[in-house]
Scaffold this active site. Structure first.
Site, PDB file in Angstrom:
ATOM      1  N   MET A 154       0.681  -1.288   0.024  1.00 46.32           N
ATOM      2  CA  MET A 154       0.020   0.453  -0.007  1.00 46.32           C
ATOM      3  C   MET A 154       0.998   1.312   0.153  1.00 46.32           C
ATOM      4  O   MET A 154       1.682   1.757   0.485  1.00 46.32           O
ATOM      5  CB  MET A 154      -0.447  -0.228   1.083  1.00 46.32           C
ATOM      6  CG  MET A 154      -1.440   0.973   1.325  1.00 46.32           C
ATOM      7  SD  MET A 154      -2.999   1.218   2.777  1.00 46.32           S
ATOM      8  CE  MET A 154      -3.758  -0.040   2.746  1.00 46.32           C
ATOM      9  N   PRO A 155       1.243   1.951  -1.159  1.00 47.12           N
ATOM     10  CA  PRO A 155       1.730   3.494  -1.010  1.00 47.12           C
ATOM     11  C   PRO A 155       1.248   4.573   0.087  1.00 47.12           C
ATOM     12  O   PRO A 155       0.066   4.455  -0.401  1.00 47.12           O
ATOM     13  CB  PRO A 155       1.527   3.685  -2.682  1.00 47.12           C
ATOM     14  CG  PRO A 155       1.184   2.213  -3.191  1.00 47.12           C
ATOM     15  CD  PRO A 155       0.486   1.742  -2.216  1.00 47.12           C
TER      16      PRO A 155
END
Length: 73
Positions: free
Chosen positions: A1-2
């Protein structure tokens, strides 16, 4: 998850911030193949009185061009 953190010296309008979030999300989708739902973006506005460069508070610089430019002498 950025997770992307953006710090701005000063402030931006709600519309400008929405554009930044959309652009950063689109870039991570295009470049890294991430799902838009997984991208998180936080924008932090730093007061010019709480940020300095080259030994001078940004709030004390003369407003000419880029806030990061060297002060006039």
């Amino acid at each position: 998850m950025p997770f992307v953190s953006i710090r701005l010296a000063g402030s931006a309008s709600k519309e400008q911030k929405a554009g930044l979030v959309a652009d950063v999300t689109a870039s991570l989708v295009a470049r890294l193949g991430k799902s838009p739902a997984a991208v998180q973006v936080v924008i932090e506005e730093v007061s010019p009185e709480n940020y300095g460069a080259a030994g001078i508070l940004i709030a004390d610089r003369k407003p000419e061009g880029d806030a990061h430019a060297a002060p006039s002498q």
